[in-house]
Design a protein around this motif. Structure first.
Motif, PDB file in Angstrom:
ATOM      1  N   GLN A  61       0.852  -1.184   0.000  1.00  0.00           N
ATOM      2  CA  GLN A  61       0.000   0.000   0.000  1.00  0.00           C
ATOM      3  C   GLN A  61       0.893   1.241   0.000  1.00  0.00           C
ATOM      4  N   ARG A  62       0.785   2.068  -1.020  1.00  0.00           N
ATOM      5  CA  ARG A  62       1.566   3.292  -1.086  1.00  0.00           C
ATOM      6  C   ARG A  62       1.006   4.335  -0.124  1.00  0.00           C
ATOM      7  N   ALA A  63       1.791   5.398   0.071  1.00  0.00           N
ATOM      8  CA  ALA A  63       1.359   6.446   0.989  1.00  0.00           C
ATOM      9  C   ALA A  63       0.064   7.102   0.533  1.00  0.00           C
ATOM     10  N   ASP A  64      -0.149   7.131  -0.789  1.00  0.00           N
ATOM     11  CA  ASP A  64      -1.383   7.750  -1.301  1.00  0.00           C
ATOM     12  C   ASP A  64      -2.561   6.782  -1.286  1.00  0.00           C
ATOM     13  N   GLY A  65      -2.345   5.567  -0.727  1.00  0.00           N
ATOM     14  CA  GLY A  65      -3.435   4.606  -0.603  1.00  0.00           C
ATOM     15  C   GLY A  65      -3.586   3.653  -1.767  1.00  0.00           C
ATOM     16  N   VAL A  66      -2.786   3.837  -2.823  1.00  0.00           N
ATOM     17  CA  VAL A  66      -2.886   2.961  -3.983  1.00  0.00           C
ATOM     18  C   VAL A  66      -2.131   1.651  -3.714  1.00  0.00           C
ATOM     19  N   ALA A  67      -2.802   0.537  -3.974  1.00  0.00           N
ATOM     20  CA  ALA A  67      -2.167  -0.780  -3.823  1.00  0.00           C
ATOM     21  C   ALA A  67      -1.373  -1.081  -5.090  1.00  0.00           C
ATOM     22  N   THR A  68      -0.071  -1.393  -4.923  1.00  0.00           N
ATOM     23  CA  THR A  68       0.802  -1.630  -6.067  1.00  0.00           C
ATOM     24  C   THR A  68       1.522  -2.959  -5.902  1.00  0.00           C
ATOM     25  N   ALA A  69       1.508  -3.771  -6.938  1.00  0.00           N
ATOM     26  CA  ALA A  69       2.191  -5.065  -6.930  1.00  0.00           C
ATOM     27  C   ALA A  69       3.216  -5.100  -8.054  1.00  0.00           C
ATOM     28  N   VAL A  70       4.466  -5.328  -7.704  1.00  0.00           N
ATOM     29  CA  VAL A  70       5.508  -5.542  -8.712  1.00  0.00           C
ATOM     30  C   VAL A  70       5.558  -7.047  -8.971  1.00  0.00           C
ATOM     31  N   VAL A  71       5.193  -7.447 -10.173  1.00  0.00           N
ATOM     32  CA  VAL A  71       5.084  -8.874 -10.480  1.00  0.00           C
ATOM     33  C   VAL A  71       6.314  -9.329 -11.260  1.00  0.00           C
ATOM     34  N   SER A  72       6.890 -10.430 -10.810  1.00  0.00           N
ATOM     35  CA  SER A  72       8.099 -10.952 -11.447  1.00  0.00           C
ATOM     36  C   SER A  72       7.779 -11.735 -12.711  1.00  0.00           C
ATOM     37  N   SER A  73       6.721 -12.532 -12.654  1.00  0.00           N
ATOM     38  CA  SER A  73       6.355 -13.333 -13.821  1.00  0.00           C
ATOM     39  C   SER A  73       5.675 -12.457 -14.869  1.00  0.00           C
ATOM     40  N   PRO A  74       6.006 -12.635 -16.146  1.00  0.00           N
ATOM     41  CA  PRO A  74       5.300 -11.886 -17.195  1.00  0.00           C
ATOM     42  C   PRO A  74       3.840 -12.303 -17.334  1.00  0.00           C
ATOM     43  N   THR A  75       3.493 -13.450 -16.764  1.00  0.00           N
ATOM     44  CA  THR A  75       2.118 -13.954 -16.845  1.00  0.00           C
ATOM     45  C   THR A  75       1.637 -14.384 -15.453  1.00  0.00           C
ATOM     46  N   PRO A  76       1.471 -13.448 -14.533  1.00  0.00           N
ATOM     47  CA  PRO A  76       1.114 -13.817 -13.162  1.00  0.00           C
ATOM     48  C   PRO A  76      -0.314 -14.350 -13.049  1.00  0.00           C
ATOM     49  N   ALA A  77      -0.487 -15.328 -12.178  1.00  0.00           N
ATOM     50  CA  ALA A  77      -1.838 -15.810 -11.881  1.00  0.00           C
ATOM     51  C   ALA A  77      -2.543 -14.796 -10.990  1.00  0.00           C
ATOM     52  N   LEU A  78      -3.847 -14.728 -11.101  1.00  0.00           N
ATOM     53  CA  LEU A  78      -4.658 -13.806 -10.302  1.00  0.00           C
ATOM     54  C   LEU A  78      -5.600 -14.633  -9.428  1.00  0.00           C
ATOM     55  N   LEU A  79      -5.582 -14.354  -8.150  1.00  0.00           N
ATOM     56  CA  LEU A  79      -6.420 -15.144  -7.248  1.00  0.00           C
ATOM     57  C   LEU A  79      -6.896 -14.306  -6.080  1.00  0.00           C
ATOM     58  N   ALA A  80      -8.213 -14.290  -5.896  1.00  0.00           N
ATOM     59  CA  ALA A  80      -8.824 -13.668  -4.722  1.00  0.00           C
ATOM     60  C   ALA A  80      -9.592 -14.737  -3.964  1.00  0.00           C
ATOM     61  N   ALA A  81      -9.629 -14.596  -2.651  1.00  0.00           N
ATOM     62  CA  ALA A  81     -10.400 -15.544  -1.845  1.00  0.00           C
ATOM     63  C   ALA A  81     -11.874 -15.162  -1.918  1.00  0.00           C
ATOM     64  N   GLY A  82     -12.706 -16.159  -2.078  1.00  0.00           N
ATOM     65  CA  GLY A  82     -14.135 -15.881  -2.153  1.00  0.00           C
ATOM     66  C   GLY A  82     -14.584 -15.628  -3.576  1.00  0.00           C
ATOM     67  N   PRO A  83     -15.885 -15.756  -3.814  1.00  0.00           N
ATOM     68  CA  PRO A  83     -16.427 -15.597  -5.178  1.00  0.00           C
ATOM     69  C   PRO A  83     -16.415 -14.143  -5.633  1.00  0.00           C
ATOM     70  N   LEU A  84     -16.262 -13.974  -6.939  1.00  0.00           N
ATOM     71  CA  LEU A  84     -16.236 -12.641  -7.550  1.00  0.00           C
ATOM     72  C   LEU A  84     -17.365 -12.510  -8.565  1.00  0.00           C
ATOM     73  N   ASN A  85     -17.822 -11.274  -8.716  1.00  0.00           N
ATOM     74  CA  ASN A  85     -18.806 -10.990  -9.767  1.00  0.00           C
ATOM     75  C   ASN A  85     -18.142 -10.534 -11.053  1.00  0.00           C
TER      76      ASN A  85
END
Length: 250
Positions: free
Chosen positions: A97-121
């Motif tokens: 979480q940056r100071a301005d509140g923005v969540a930032t992820a530096v991803v190493s893989s060029p094709t990262p998997a995306l996963l959240a817990a719980g169902p999504l709409n």
């Protein structure tokens, strides 16, 4: 008549003497062999193999990895009024979480998997407000489990925004994470590790011990043709501890 008897005795005595000599020779040889066998060194025996070192307790290893990898904090879903839909737990990628509140992820893989817990709409990938890719759930089939990277591989330094709307959230309520592709050297490291034939758990442990928890997380949740039981268990533990959800393994 005396001479013939003597001659006969002599003719019989010669073979008898030879037989006695032969018997004496055999007896002497047998005695010598018996003596040698009694004083012969015992045959060399191969040393017994040393007992194998006890394997590291897998539960302890998984607990250590769980602590080293860590997990994301829950994210507020913008605009949500209340209820469980007001927060989302993103498992991977790992973000800060940056100071301005923005969540930032530096991803190493060029094709990262995306996963959240719980169902999504809904899930989106955007750049500058433009939707590059999107997926919506139906009324009876929410989006669950890991999502393989749906776009072309990220180029070093490329940035896209991941937007996630949990089940029950209003149509405009998303949690957002800015995904930034790592430098070329880090991408090459990730690709090399993903292609490595070594046990995946060993690779994850090595990266976690070196302080690369985000890369360790990407390795953990990257798709596998055959997922080992230890990987399944570690995935489940991270979801349960990080999100408080006792769910099936993704």
């Amino acid at each position: 008549m005396t001479a013939p008897r003597l001659t006969h005795a002599i003719s019989i005595g010669r073979p008898t003497g030879m037989l006695l000599c032969l018997l004496l020779t055999l007896t002497t040889a047998a005695a010598r062999a018996n003596h040698l066998s009694q004083h012969r060194s015992p045959p060399m025996r191969r040393p017994l193999p040393l007992p194998e070192a006890p394997a590291q307790n897998q539960a302890t290893l998984l607990q250590k990895l769980r602590e080293l990898i860590g997990y994301n904090p829950r994210q507020a879903v913008g605009g949500s009024r209340s209820g469980s839909a007001g927060q989302l737990c993103l498992i991977t990628p790992r973000f800060r979480q940056r100071a301005d509140g923005v969540a930032t992820a530096v991803v190493s893989s060029p094709t990262p998997a995306l996963l959240a817990a719980g169902p999504l709409n809904e899930v989106r990938l955007e750049r500058d407000g433009r939707i590059l890719w999107g997926r919506r759930a139906s009324s009876s089939h929410p989006i669950t489990g890991a999502i393989p990277w749906p776009l072309s591989p990220l180029q070093p330094g490329e940035t896209v925004t991941l937007r996630l709307r949990p089940q029950g959230a209003a149509g405009a309520d998303f949690a957002s994470v800015e995904l930034q592709a790592a430098a070329a050297a880090e991408q090459q490291r990730a690709e090399k590790l993903l292609a490595d034939q070594a046990p995946r758990l060993e690779l994850i442990e090595a990266q976690a011990l070196q302080g690369r928890s985000a890369l360790a997380s990407e390795l953990l949740f990257a798709p596998m043709q055959k997922t080992p039981a230890a990987i399944i268990s570690l995935r489940r533990q991270l979801i349960e501890q990080g999100c408080g959800i006792n769910s099936a393994t993704p």
